[in-house]
Design a protein around this motif. Structure first.
Motif, PDB file in Angstrom:
ATOM      1  N   ALA A  97     -79.137  47.892 -43.580  1.00  0.00           N
ATOM      2  CA  ALA A  97     -80.025  46.974 -44.300  1.00  0.00           C
ATOM      3  C   ALA A  97     -79.373  45.602 -44.438  1.00  0.00           C
ATOM      4  N   LYS A  98     -78.071  45.577 -44.673  1.00  0.00           N
ATOM      5  CA  LYS A  98     -77.370  44.297 -44.796  1.00  0.00           C
ATOM      6  C   LYS A  98     -77.350  43.565 -43.459  1.00  0.00           C
ATOM      7  N   LYS A  99     -77.139  44.310 -42.369  1.00  0.00           N
ATOM      8  CA  LYS A  99     -77.147  43.699 -41.044  1.00  0.00           C
ATOM      9  C   LYS A  99     -78.519  43.129 -40.697  1.00  0.00           C
ATOM     10  N   ALA A 100     -79.572  43.765 -41.215  1.00  0.00           N
ATOM     11  CA  ALA A 100     -80.931  43.293 -40.955  1.00  0.00           C
ATOM     12  C   ALA A 100     -81.277  42.075 -41.805  1.00  0.00           C
ATOM     13  N   GLY A 101     -80.416  41.730 -42.747  1.00  0.00           N
ATOM     14  CA  GLY A 101     -80.640  40.541 -43.556  1.00  0.00           C
ATOM     15  C   GLY A 101     -81.202  40.814 -44.932  1.00  0.00           C
ATOM     16  N   PHE A 102     -81.334  42.068 -45.306  1.00  0.00           N
ATOM     17  CA  PHE A 102     -81.857  42.408 -46.632  1.00  0.00           C
ATOM     18  C   PHE A 102     -80.675  42.574 -47.563  1.00  0.00           C
TER      19      PHE A 102
END
Length: 102
Positions: free
Chosen positions: A56-61
Motif C-alpha cells: 500500500a505504501k509503494k502504491a502511494g497510499f
C-alpha cells in the motif's frame, strides 16, 4: 495529440484495498492471541499484513489506515510469536513433569 489519462472510479485510491486488508489481518491476528495454539496463525497473518502495508505504501497510499494496519500486523507478529513460544514451553514443562501422560 493528447494521451487520455486513466481515471479511477469515484473514491478509489491506489493501495487503499491493500491497506484495508493489512488492517483486517492485524485485527484478526491480535484476536487470535487469546486462543493459545492459534497464535501461530497470528504470526502468519502478521507477516501477510506487513507485506500488504508495504504494498500500500509503494502504491502511494500513506494515510492512517495503512499505518494502523502496519502497527497491528507488527504487534500480531511479535506477540503472536511470544505467545506461541510460551504455549510450547508450558506444554513441554507439563510433559516433563509427567502431567500429560495417560
Amino acid at each position: 495529440m493528447t494521451v487520455p489519462q486513466q481515471q479511477l472510479p469515484q473514491g478509489s485510491q491506489p493501495g487503499k484495498s491493500a491497506a484495508t486488508a493489512s488492517l483486517v489481518c492485524g485485527i484478526i491476528g491480535v484476536v487470535l492471541w487469546f486462543f493459545g495454539w492459534s497464535a501461530i496463525v497470528s504470526v502468519i497473518l502478521g507477516i501477510v499484513g506487513l507485506v500488504l502495508a508495504s504494498n500500500a505504501k509503494k502504491a502511494g497510499f500513506n494515510e492512517g489506515l495503512r499505518t494502523a494496519g502496519f502497527v497491528l500486523s507488527l504487534l500480531s507478529l511479535i506477540f503472536g510469536g511470544i505467545i506461541f513460544v510460551a504455549c510450547v514451553a508450558c506444554v513441554g514443562t507439563l510433559g516433563t513433569a509427567g502431567l500429560l501422560s495417560s
